[in-house]
Motif scaffolding. Sequence first.
Motif, PDB file in Angstrom:
ATOM      1  N   SER A 190      -2.096  -2.613  -1.234  1.00  0.00           N
ATOM      2  CA  SER A 190      -1.295  -2.376  -0.030  1.00  0.00           C
ATOM      3  C   SER A 190      -2.146  -1.843   1.115  1.00  0.00           C
ATOM      4  O   SER A 190      -1.959  -2.234   2.272  1.00  0.00           O
ATOM      5  N   ILE A 191      -3.099  -0.970   0.786  1.00  0.00           N
ATOM      6  CA  ILE A 191      -3.976  -0.404   1.818  1.00  0.00           C
ATOM      7  C   ILE A 191      -4.816  -1.485   2.489  1.00  0.00           C
ATOM      8  O   ILE A 191      -5.051  -1.451   3.696  1.00  0.00           O
ATOM      9  N   ASN A 192      -5.238  -2.469   1.695  1.00  0.00           N
ATOM     10  CA  ASN A 192      -6.197  -3.460   2.185  1.00  0.00           C
ATOM     11  C   ASN A 192      -5.570  -4.782   2.613  1.00  0.00           C
ATOM     12  O   ASN A 192      -6.279  -5.762   2.863  1.00  0.00           O
ATOM     13  N   THR A 193      -4.242  -4.824   2.711  1.00  0.00           N
ATOM     14  CA  THR A 193      -3.570  -6.042   3.155  1.00  0.00           C
ATOM     15  C   THR A 193      -2.556  -5.702   4.249  1.00  0.00           C
ATOM     16  O   THR A 193      -2.355  -4.535   4.581  1.00  0.00           O
ATOM     17  N   VAL A 194      -1.896  -6.727   4.779  1.00  0.00           N
ATOM     18  CA  VAL A 194      -0.875  -6.529   5.814  1.00  0.00           C
ATOM     19  C   VAL A 194       0.349  -7.388   5.460  1.00  0.00           C
ATOM     20  O   VAL A 194       0.318  -8.180   4.523  1.00  0.00           O
ATOM     21  N   SER A 223       1.341  -6.512   1.656  1.00  0.00           N
ATOM     22  CA  SER A 223       1.243  -5.051   1.678  1.00  0.00           C
ATOM     23  C   SER A 223       2.572  -4.419   1.299  1.00  0.00           C
ATOM     24  O   SER A 223       2.608  -3.424   0.565  1.00  0.00           O
ATOM     25  N   MET A 257       4.464  -1.231  10.403  1.00  0.00           N
ATOM     26  CA  MET A 257       3.815  -2.545  10.255  1.00  0.00           C
ATOM     27  C   MET A 257       4.607  -3.652  10.951  1.00  0.00           C
ATOM     28  O   MET A 257       4.288  -4.837  10.795  1.00  0.00           O
ATOM     29  N   LYS A 274      -1.941   4.012   6.093  1.00  0.00           N
ATOM     30  CA  LYS A 274      -2.778   3.427   5.052  1.00  0.00           C
ATOM     31  C   LYS A 274      -3.884   4.377   4.587  1.00  0.00           C
ATOM     32  O   LYS A 274      -4.116   4.527   3.392  1.00  0.00           O
ATOM     33  N   SER A 334       3.397  -5.073  -2.598  1.00  0.00           N
ATOM     34  CA  SER A 334       2.496  -4.341  -3.494  1.00  0.00           C
ATOM     35  C   SER A 334       2.856  -2.863  -3.550  1.00  0.00           C
ATOM     36  O   SER A 334       2.849  -2.258  -4.628  1.00  0.00           O
TER      37      SER A 334
END
Length: 438
Positions: free
Chosen positions: A342-346, A350, A264, A411, A353
């Motif tokens: 975490s999967i749905n954010t950056v 992420s 990331m 992710k 979380s």
Amino acid sequence: MSSTTKNSYKSAFIFLTSLFFLWGFITVLVDPLIPRLKEVFEISYFESGLIQFAFFGAYLLLSIPAGFLLSKIGYKKGIILGLVIMGSGCLLFYPAASSRIFIVFLLAVFVLASGMTILQVAANPYVAALGSEEGASSRLNLSQAFNSLGTAIAPAVGAMFILSDKIKTGDEIEGLNSLQKEMYYAAEASNVQIPFVAIGLFTLVLAIIFVYVKLPKILQKAPKGGYLTLLEKPSLVMGAIGIFVYVGAEVAIGSYLTSYFVDMNLAEAIVNNPTMKSISEWIVSADLSTLDPKAIVGAFVTFYWSGAMIGRFIGAYLTKIIDPAKVLIGFAIGALLMIIISINTVGFISMWSILAVGLFNSIMFPTIFTLALGGLDDLKPQASGILCTMIVGGAVIPPLYGLLTDNIGFKTAFVLVLACYTYIMIYGFVKRRKKVVA
């Protein structure tokens, strides 16, 4: 229970808890080897996951034999034997790092884990038996809290030693002259040798100390029945599967956090954020400009394991006043939510979380373990062998997660981990329903 017995149990609890700290520290110190050896040997995420396969594979092969052995020689001799094997495994990292042969690393990891297997099969049911069955979850959560203290400290040590230097590629090494190669290999090896050899010597000293420690005898009679009898108990079997998926999920996350954060591009974000930079420098006690990106982000893995430590201290209290099955359900739901976030954010959302999953992991192992052991009395050594065998989840799920990551990314690969925590939540509901019906 007499005051003499209580004091004896208290002393034993303190000595046993020191072992929980030790194996927690060592377990997580193995994690930084994955990104390091991935670069040293230029291998895939799946291949680097074989480090955990070798480590947790020992639990598959040796847990049941260890349970049988303990029923014959007792807990104390089993603990001493486990410490001696652990120490020997740590010392094997010296020739492994010097030789730069991947299979030698795997052998060292396997021997180290073999000793830890015997130790865990002995220590977990021993702590659970040091008092009433109703307080077993609370006692084991408290001991596991110190296990988590070890896991919280280990990432910082790993960042300072194992991940601190920049690994050269095969082409870069070929460009060095003979003297430069020799100096590079020596420096590279010492970063792995120093922590593991120091731990190995300490572990062997601890084994000598335990020869003279008086531990109360818990097993009062030869157990009746065997492993086939235990496999007829649904609660134990479901608990064993729970241990498998829990350890697999926890280790999969912990093992790949550094690589996940590097993927990331968080190292640059941390350096450019004054607060995050200060946190990273405080953990590794070094100027970030001198460190590899893996060490910069790897320092934050300490929060994953620190969360587990804090959660276990909290869990030791919660499982005293609330049905442990209820606590297990709540923490499993918390882990699921953090992974979904975490999967749905950056970025830092992420990162924090997924690190928070450590807090919710905290009570899972000791709570599942004691729920599964309930009512087994002198069959606990064999039952512990079965449960510790299922720690092999740490050998199976991380490589699978690595394989998924190689093909579909970090992710999306978390779907595997979500399935693990869903099972744990279901196990909590099953145990809660059975208690209500009873």
